[in-house]
Design a protein around this motif. Structure first.
Motif: not given
Ligand code: FE
Ligand code: AMP
Ligand code: ZN
Ligand code: FE
Length: 279
Positions: A6-10, A38-40, A63-65, A249-253
């Motif tokens: 439930l937590h990933s970034h691109t 993704d953040h904001d 979104t991750e606010f 996971s808060d995946y950020h590549g």
């Molecule tokens: Fe995050």
């Protein structure tokens, strides 16, 4: 592998991979669902839907606010938000703008500390994405002042560090209200990481209680950067406050070592969250 990460970034925020790559990786891992957070920004939504079509992967768009409390970052995940909600979008716009100002202020601090990082390079690394500290950390590594981004965070850039600058972000309560106002469900992200540098050891229970009163639905007790102590403490708190426990996971590549799918939320918890969408 089952469950929802439930937590990933691109690369539409401070991750390094495309939304298409994340969706393909989630499918290849056999995940049931993927939180797009993704953040904001809600920028990845359309491409995410297109990429996931026909794969059987269930998207949880969000979104991750960014919020701030007493000078430290608090992140609130908002799932199933309506990307056309004007009140939310105005605030997200403001937050992205603020990220640019803040990045300039952070660069000035680095320069004062004799690290010759340039704002133009940071901006280049971020591209169209809202500037995040990982972009700045990468630019600092390029100057040769540190060998990797972890060292940049540990030495200067972590919350409360010598180059840290607060965002003029909203309070966590306001973040919960905005996300709910957009039809979403609010989940407190990685509460154990709050104020880590100053030994706060996580968001205090009273704050989580206050957020719960404002409509918080869940808490991300399972996060790769949490200790077992954080996990136990926030699982207990979730039980006491009737919050849904989530994992991501808060995946950020390449921007972080966290691997996609390294923390997953069971479907039953995702459904419990979904049931808490505001009417
Ligand atoms: Fe995050
Ligand atoms: P920002 O949204 O600009 O405040 O940056 C937040 C991002 O910076 C997080 O999503 C992490 O990827 C990264 N970050 C924050 N604190 C640390 C830390 N202490 N060590 C490594 N990465 C961090
Ligand atoms: Zn990030
Ligand atoms: Fe975060």
């Amino acid at each position: 592998m089952s469950g929802f990460d439930l937590h990933s970034h691109t690369d539409l925020s401070d991750g390094t991979t495309s939304i298409e790559a994340n969706v393909a990786d989630a499918v290849a891992l056999g995940l049931e669902g993927l939180g797009v957070t993704d953040h904001d920004t809600t920028a990845p939504f359309e491409r995410a839907v297109a990429a996931a079509a026909g794969t059987g992967l269930e998207l949880v768009l969000g979104t991750e606010f960014s919020a701030e409390l007493d000078g430290f970052s608090v992140h609130v995940l908002g799932y199933w938000i309506d990307p056309t909600d004007q009140t939310l979008q105005i605030e997200l716009d403001r937050l992205r703008d603020e990220r640019t100002h803040r990045a300039r202020a952070i660069v000035v601090k680095f320069n004062e500390l004799d690290v010759p990082v340039r704002f133009e390079r940071v901006q280049q690394l971020a591209g169209a994405a809202p500037i995040g500290r990982p972009h700045i950390a990468q630019a600092v590594v390029e100057t040769g002042a540190a060998s990797d981004t972890r060292e940049v965070f540990d030495t200067w850039l972590a919350d409360g560090g010598p180059a840290y600058v607060e965002k003029h972000a909203v309070s966590p309560v306001r973040a919960v209200e905005l996300l709910r106002g957009a039809g979403g469900v609010a989940v407190l992200a990685h509460p154990g990481l709050y104020g880590a540098r100053d030994g706060h050891g996580g968001i205090p229970a009273e704050v989580v209680e206050e957020l719960t009163a404002a409509g918080l639905a869940g808490i991300e007790a399972r996060h790769p950067d949490h200790t077992d102590e954080h996990l136990d403490r926030y699982v207990d708190l979730a039980r006491a406050l009737d919050l849904v426990v989530t994992a991501g996971s808060d995946y950020h590549g390449e921007a972080k070592t966290n691997r996609l799918g390294s923390a997953t939320t069971p479907r039953v918890a995702v459904e419990a969250l979904r049931a808490r969408r505001p009417e």
